[in-house]
Design an enzyme around this catalytic site. Structure first.
Site, PDB file in Angstrom:
ATOM      1  CE  LYS A  47      -4.540  -1.544   1.779  1.00  0.00           C
ATOM      2  NZ  LYS A  47      -5.608  -0.691   2.857  1.00  0.00           N
ATOM      3  CG  ASP A  83      -8.938   1.429   2.697  1.00  0.00           C
ATOM      4  OD1 ASP A  83      -9.310   0.495   2.860  1.00  0.00           O
ATOM      5  OD2 ASP A  83      -7.058   0.735   2.932  1.00  0.00           O
ATOM      6  CB  ALA A 111      -6.148  -0.760   9.092  1.00  0.00           C
ATOM      7  NE  ARG A 132       1.509  -4.891  20.109  1.00  0.00           N
ATOM      8  CZ  ARG A 132       2.056  -6.098  18.965  1.00  0.00           C
ATOM      9  NH1 ARG A 132       1.749  -7.065  19.671  1.00  0.00           N
ATOM     10  NH2 ARG A 132       2.319  -5.698  17.972  1.00  0.00           N
ATOM     11  CB  THR A 133       4.186  -0.182  19.537  1.00  0.00           C
ATOM     12  OG1 THR A 133       4.165  -1.105  19.418  1.00  0.00           O
ATOM     13  CG2 THR A 133       5.516   0.894  19.506  1.00  0.00           C
TER      14      THR A 133
HETATM   15  P1  ATR Z   1      -2.322  -3.034   9.032  1.00  0.00           P
HETATM   16  O1  ATR Z   1      -1.306  -2.709   8.552  1.00  0.00           O
HETATM   17  O2  ATR Z   1      -3.439  -3.792   8.897  1.00  0.00           O
HETATM   18  O3  ATR Z   1      -3.227  -2.055  10.124  1.00  0.00           O
HETATM   19  P2  ATR Z   1      -0.124  -3.030  11.206  1.00  0.00           P
HETATM   20  O4  ATR Z   1       0.633  -1.750  10.188  1.00  0.00           O
HETATM   21  O5  ATR Z   1       0.601  -3.932  11.314  1.00  0.00           O
HETATM   22  O6  ATR Z   1      -1.159  -3.777  10.576  1.00  0.00           O
HETATM   23  O7  ATR Z   1      -0.621  -2.715  12.618  1.00  0.00           O
HETATM   24  C1  ATR Z   1      -1.368  -3.560  13.070  1.00  0.00           C
HETATM   25  C2  ATR Z   1      -1.601  -2.953  14.180  1.00  0.00           C
HETATM   26  O8  ATR Z   1      -2.569  -3.612  15.126  1.00  0.00           O
HETATM   27  C3  ATR Z   1      -0.390  -2.231  15.160  1.00  0.00           C
HETATM   28  O9  ATR Z   1      -1.669  -0.768  16.090  1.00  0.00           O
HETATM   29  C4  ATR Z   1      -0.069  -2.995  16.043  1.00  0.00           C
HETATM   30  O10 ATR Z   1       0.329  -2.635  17.428  1.00  0.00           O
HETATM   31  P3  ATR Z   1       2.182  -2.123  17.237  1.00  0.00           P
HETATM   32  O11 ATR Z   1       2.387  -0.976  16.511  1.00  0.00           O
HETATM   33  O12 ATR Z   1       2.142  -2.411  19.073  1.00  0.00           O
HETATM   34  O13 ATR Z   1       2.739  -3.194  16.368  1.00  0.00           O
HETATM   35  C5  ATR Z   1      -1.323  -4.043  16.466  1.00  0.00           C
HETATM   36  N1  ATR Z   1      -0.830  -5.123  17.350  1.00  0.00           N
HETATM   37  C6  ATR Z   1      -1.231  -6.438  16.455  1.00  0.00           C
HETATM   38  N2  ATR Z   1      -1.105  -7.426  17.157  1.00  0.00           N
HETATM   39  C7  ATR Z   1      -1.168  -6.818  18.286  1.00  0.00           C
HETATM   40  C8  ATR Z   1      -1.302  -7.388  19.522  1.00  0.00           C
HETATM   41  N3  ATR Z   1      -0.925  -8.080  19.979  1.00  0.00           N
HETATM   42  N4  ATR Z   1      -1.701  -6.232  21.071  1.00  0.00           N
HETATM   43  C9  ATR Z   1      -2.112  -5.370  20.457  1.00  0.00           C
HETATM   44  N5  ATR Z   1      -1.908  -4.509  19.060  1.00  0.00           N
HETATM   45  C10 ATR Z   1      -2.182  -5.345  18.048  1.00  0.00           C
END
Ligand code: ATR
Length: 258
Positions: A47, A83, A111, A132-133
């Site tokens: 993307k 989106d 997303a 989370r981060t």
């Molecule tokens: P996408 O493009 O589908 O949004 P991504 O950029 O990898 O995928 O983002 C995934 C999101 O889900 C992030 O906000 C991620 O948190 P981090 O930034 O801390 O990685 C969150 N996420 C994924 N697995 C998680 C988990 N087990 N607990 C909490 N947050 C999670």
């Protein structure tokens, strides 16, 4: 859902999924310039990577920082992001008007960028982002600071902010049914829900994530990610064909195939 839409409108076209390795992105994009091609959708992980390879980007795609739809305009490739529009259209299905509302968004990934852009441009009073981060939530809030009142949430602030939210949106992959994920997890601790309002999950498989099940049990209105998926597709369909998409057909086919 696109093939069902083409069939419904009698358009002689075909939508297919292509697995494109990173190194072949430019080569595959070049094939989209051919006269008989409407365009493409772009999914993870391309993307962002497609952006410098396109001829034009819409303001929305640029602001969100991601392209999910490419349109072939006589050999010129234009990058769109549908989106955000898809998310806002999905809110209309449950008669939720974002203007003036308090929103809390979980997640700060790809997303999340489209959802944040959608909510801020639709005029929410405030958007609080929890991730989370924490650093990623802060970076996202900074990125969209010009569009409205947007703040990152710390662990300490989460409970109170969620409680008062008119809209809670999960954009993380937590609760998704896919390899390596536990579909019985929720991004929030049990009981940490808004007092009133709408809870949205952009996850569509399972149709009811744990978050949505808990929200529903607490008497809250819920919506999963299927309408957003269908409406972003319907908008892409309209851009490619310049015809209104048969969204009911697309919705039915998408729901059945999931
Ligand atoms: P996408 O493009 O589908 O949004 P991504 O950029 O990898 O995928 O983002 C995934 C999101 O889900 C992030 O906000 C991620 O948190 P981090 O930034 O801390 O990685 C969150 N996420 C994924 N697995 C998680 C988990 N087990 N607990 C909490 N947050 C999670």
């Amino acid at each position: 859902m696109h093939n069902a839409a083409f069939a419904q409108l009698g358009i002689n076209a075909h939508y297919e999924a292509l697995d494109v390795p990173q190194g072949e992105l430019a080569e595959v994009l070049a094939t989209l310039r051919e006269a008989e091609v409407y365009g493409a959708n772009v999914s993870i992980p391309h993307k962002r990577a497609v952006m410098p390879l396109l001829d034009h980007l819409t303001e929305e795609a640029r602001a969100i920082g991601a392209v999910n739809t490419i349109v072939n305009h006589n050999g010129e490739l234009v990058g769109y992001n549908t989106d955000a529009a898809g998310f806002l259209q999905a809110l209309k299905d449950v008669a939720f008007e974002p203007r003036g509302q308090n929103a809390v968004m979980l997640g700060a990934g790809g997303a999340a960028r489209a959802v944040a852009y959608a909510l801020l441009t639709a005029g929410v009073k405030q958007l609080a982002i929890y991730n989370r981060t924490t650093e990623r939530a802060r970076a996202l809030a900074d990125h969209f600071a010009e569009l409205g009142e947007v703040t990152p949430l710390s662990d300490d602030g989460l409970l109170g902010a969620v409680k008062e939210a008119d809209l809670l949106v999960n954009t993380t992959s937590v609760g998704m049914e896919q390899a390596g994920h536990d579909p019985n997890l929720s991004p929030l601790l049990t009981g940490n829900l808004p007092e009133a309002g709408l809870v949205c999950d952009i996850v569509y498989r399972p149709a009811k994530t744990r978050l949505l099940r808990e929200a529903e049990a607490a008497g809250l209105r819920v919506q999963n990610g299927l309408p957003m998926l269908v409406y972003q597709g319907a908008e892409a369909f309209r851009l490619w064909t310049e015809q209104d998409a048969p969204t009911q057909v697309m919705m039915r086919v998408a729901r059945a195939s999931l």
